[in-house]
Write an enzyme that holds these catalytic residues in place. Structure first.
Site, mmCIF file in Angstrom:
data_model
loop_
_atom_site.group_PDB
_atom_site.id
_atom_site.type_symbol
_atom_site.label_atom_id
_atom_site.label_comp_id
_atom_site.label_asym_id
_atom_site.label_seq_id
_atom_site.Cartn_x
_atom_site.Cartn_y
_atom_site.Cartn_z
ATOM 1 N N ARG A 39 0.357 -6.426 9.489
ATOM 2 C CA ARG A 39 1.038 -5.789 8.483
ATOM 3 C C ARG A 39 1.998 -6.741 7.445
ATOM 4 O O ARG A 39 3.061 -6.233 7.113
ATOM 5 C CB ARG A 39 2.116 -4.456 8.951
ATOM 6 C CG ARG A 39 1.515 -3.763 10.026
ATOM 7 C CD ARG A 39 0.418 -2.744 9.154
ATOM 8 N NE ARG A 39 -0.405 -1.911 10.172
ATOM 9 C CZ ARG A 39 -1.762 -2.280 10.773
ATOM 10 N NH1 ARG A 39 -2.119 -3.363 10.627
ATOM 11 N NH2 ARG A 39 -2.213 -1.422 11.565
ATOM 12 N N SER A 49 2.571 5.483 10.897
ATOM 13 C CA SER A 49 3.459 5.036 11.814
ATOM 14 C C SER A 49 4.579 4.607 11.080
ATOM 15 O O SER A 49 4.525 3.698 10.076
ATOM 16 C CB SER A 49 2.802 3.627 12.408
ATOM 17 O OG SER A 49 1.566 4.012 13.179
ATOM 18 N N GLU A 90 7.495 -0.249 9.361
ATOM 19 C CA GLU A 90 6.320 -0.420 8.772
ATOM 20 C C GLU A 90 6.065 0.189 7.243
ATOM 21 O O GLU A 90 5.680 -0.330 6.367
ATOM 22 C CB GLU A 90 5.049 -0.012 9.667
ATOM 23 C CG GLU A 90 3.828 -0.019 8.818
ATOM 24 C CD GLU A 90 2.633 0.141 9.841
ATOM 25 O OE1 GLU A 90 2.610 -0.184 11.150
ATOM 26 O OE2 GLU A 90 1.700 0.756 9.504
HETATM 27 C C1 FAD Z 1 -1.522 10.210 8.142
HETATM 28 C C2 FAD Z 1 -1.474 8.864 7.926
HETATM 29 C C3 FAD Z 1 -2.034 7.988 8.620
HETATM 30 C C4 FAD Z 1 -1.945 6.487 8.442
HETATM 31 N N1 FAD Z 1 -2.598 5.652 9.057
HETATM 32 C C5 FAD Z 1 -2.591 4.396 8.951
HETATM 33 C C6 FAD Z 1 -3.106 3.222 9.863
HETATM 34 O O1 FAD Z 1 -4.149 3.610 10.646
HETATM 35 N N2 FAD Z 1 -3.031 1.946 9.537
HETATM 36 C C7 FAD Z 1 -2.205 1.344 8.358
HETATM 37 O O2 FAD Z 1 -2.147 0.451 8.453
HETATM 38 N N3 FAD Z 1 -1.610 2.330 7.661
HETATM 39 C C8 FAD Z 1 -1.577 3.880 7.843
HETATM 40 N N4 FAD Z 1 -1.055 4.641 6.902
HETATM 41 C C9 FAD Z 1 -0.036 4.068 6.225
HETATM 42 C C10 FAD Z 1 -0.600 4.021 4.490
HETATM 43 O O3 FAD Z 1 -1.632 4.915 4.353
HETATM 44 C C11 FAD Z 1 -1.243 2.609 4.375
HETATM 45 O O4 FAD Z 1 -0.078 1.676 4.573
HETATM 46 C C12 FAD Z 1 -1.787 2.368 2.976
HETATM 47 O O5 FAD Z 1 -2.186 1.201 2.939
HETATM 48 C C13 FAD Z 1 -0.700 2.533 2.086
HETATM 49 O O6 FAD Z 1 -1.158 2.648 0.856
HETATM 50 P P1 FAD Z 1 -0.895 3.216 -0.511
HETATM 51 O O7 FAD Z 1 -1.749 3.172 -1.601
HETATM 52 O O8 FAD Z 1 -0.380 4.778 -0.194
HETATM 53 O O9 FAD Z 1 0.526 2.540 -0.710
HETATM 54 P P2 FAD Z 1 1.983 3.187 -1.392
HETATM 55 O O10 FAD Z 1 2.320 4.031 -0.418
HETATM 56 O O11 FAD Z 1 1.785 3.938 -2.670
HETATM 57 O O12 FAD Z 1 2.671 1.867 -1.714
HETATM 58 C C14 FAD Z 1 2.990 1.001 -0.708
HETATM 59 C C15 FAD Z 1 3.501 -0.315 -1.314
HETATM 60 O O13 FAD Z 1 2.152 -0.961 -1.793
HETATM 61 C C16 FAD Z 1 2.688 -1.335 -3.251
HETATM 62 N N5 FAD Z 1 1.397 -1.185 -3.959
HETATM 63 C C17 FAD Z 1 0.468 -0.027 -4.217
HETATM 64 N N6 FAD Z 1 -0.521 -0.638 -4.855
HETATM 65 C C18 FAD Z 1 -0.483 -1.710 -5.265
HETATM 66 C C19 FAD Z 1 -0.954 -2.523 -6.392
HETATM 67 N N7 FAD Z 1 -2.265 -2.191 -6.744
HETATM 68 N N8 FAD Z 1 -0.462 -3.674 -6.437
HETATM 69 C C20 FAD Z 1 0.836 -4.068 -5.754
HETATM 70 N N9 FAD Z 1 1.314 -3.199 -5.011
HETATM 71 C C21 FAD Z 1 0.962 -2.184 -4.758
HETATM 72 C C22 FAD Z 1 3.900 -0.167 -3.630
HETATM 73 O O14 FAD Z 1 4.403 -0.595 -4.744
HETATM 74 C C23 FAD Z 1 4.741 -0.272 -2.249
HETATM 75 O O15 FAD Z 1 5.300 -1.341 -2.456
HETATM 76 C C24 FAD Z 1 -1.132 6.054 7.370
HETATM 77 C C25 FAD Z 1 -0.509 7.071 6.734
HETATM 78 C C26 FAD Z 1 -0.431 8.386 6.808
HETATM 79 C C27 FAD Z 1 0.127 9.271 5.583
#
Ligand code: FAD
Length: 311
Positions: free
Chosen positions: A186, A236, A306
């Site tokens: 992570r 998580s 996380e």
């Molecule tokens: C139901 C559920 C299940 C999940 N299961 C998992 C799992 O199994 N494994 C796991 O690892 N995670 C899981 N997650 C967490 C999440 O979905 C992941 O961490 C995902 O990768 C986050 O992506 P996001 O686009 O939503 O990021 P955001 O929440 O929008 O942003 C997270 C961070 O990334 C940055 N960011 C986003 N896009 C960019 C970009 N293009 N350039 C620079 N920075 C950027 C944002 O500024 C912020 O700092 C889960 C979440 C939920 C709600």
């Protein structure tokens, strides 16, 4: 490039008018983070800018930097805990061409960082390319996933990536290979201020569509068995400590079902905190801090977040 015509200090309204002139950009005023995060919490943001191609992005970012305007990139909002007070800056989302994927030369999949992971996994399925099945159950975008090296069931996105195109403060656009990306549990070298992930090239290997689909269904079934479904959460909350599981530790202290206002530790999986409806970000934050304190006090283990707290 010509700078925009505003002189600091400026108003959000003036800034919005300047930004709207850029081709390939859509601006929205006064958006609520509640509508943009999977936890459905957070206050207002004065401007949200959807950029649809690379040149629009570059024009935007160069001018925001020049004007010292605060900005953040938002993906699907599935790994952040914002503030109830909102964020006094600009949210940038990668859309249009920056959220598409296709099979390029040399058998590589080229994907814009704004693409959703389930969409990327379905594209791989439709092309008969294996290895990306686990992405289908993670509701984020590619950019958010690369930043924290998202993964599940023993697989991580960093293992699939060959190259990532990023924009970096003081360095501009450049490619980063997998080693330079420094993927760990992570974590990655993208976890710092002033970095925007633009697109990535993935390895993919041909496989039978039936087999890929079956693997996706199996992973989905495992997820449904162990994790709460159809709720407002951010997956998580804590990273697993070395040699243990955050969920197991939290459960062992009897915190399943712990509730503060409308936020509650899931009864199904103790590493999930759920918004039961109308929770405040502060209620979730309180539970996180409280669990962190208690796990440390009673077990001597510090649980690292996380999810990312937005200040
Ligand atoms: C139901 C559920 C299940 C999940 N299961 C998992 C799992 O199994 N494994 C796991 O690892 N995670 C899981 N997650 C967490 C999440 O979905 C992941 O961490 C995902 O990768 C986050 O992506 P996001 O686009 O939503 O990021 P955001 O929440 O929008 O942003 C997270 C961070 O990334 C940055 N960011 C986003 N896009 C960019 C970009 N293009 N350039 C620079 N920075 C950027 C944002 O500024 C912020 O700092 C889960 C979440 C939920 C709600």
């Amino acid at each position: 490039m010509e700078g925009w015509g505003f002189a600091l200090p400026t108003t959000w309204e003036e800034l919005s008018e300047e930004i709207e002139k850029v081709e390939g950009i859509v601006v929205r005023r006064n958006v609520s983070l509640r509508d943009l995060t999977s936890w459905r919490v957070g206050g207002q943001v004065p401007l949200m800018v959807d950029v649809c191609n690379l040149s629009a992005f570059l024009e935007l970012i160069q001018n925001l930097e020049k004007g010292k305007v605060c900005w953040r990139v938002l993906g699907a909002g599935s790994n952040i805990l914002p503030r109830d007070e909102g964020y006094e800056g600009i949210l940038i989302r990668l859309k249009g061409e920056l959220s598409q994927a296709s099979l390029g030369g040399g058998g590589f999949v080229e994907a814009g960082a704004g693409i959703s992971l389930p969409k990327l996994a379905s594209l791989a399925l439709s092309l008969g390319l294996g290895g990306m099945e686990f992405l289908s159950g993670i509701p984020g975008t590619l950019g958010g996933a690369l930043k924290i090296n998202a993964g599940c069931f023993g697989q991580e996105i960093g293992n699939l990536v060959e190259q990532v195109l990023i924009w970096e403060r003081n360095q501009g656009l450049h490619w980063v290979n997998r080693v330079q990306a420094g993927f760990g549990y992570r974590s990655s070298s993208f976890k710092k201020e002033g970095v925007v992930l633009i697109k990535a090239l993935f390895k993919a290997f041909p496989d039978s569509k039936e087999v890929i689909k079956k693997r996706m269904e199996e992973l989905q079934a495992r997820r449904a068995e162990h994790q709460p479904q159809g709720v407002f959460c951010a997956g998580s909350v804590f990273k697993n400590p070395v040699g243990d599981y955050a969920g197991r530790l939290i459960e062992s202290l009897g915190f399943k079902g712990l509730r503060v206002g409308q936020a509650q530790v899931s009864n199904k999986h103790a590493n999930f905190i759920i918004n039961l409806g109308g929770a405040k970000a502060d209620e979730i934050r309180f539970i996180i801090k409280w669990i962190q304190g208690e796990v440390f006090r009673q077990k001597g283990i510090f649980l690292e977040n996380e999810v990312e707290f937005w200040s």
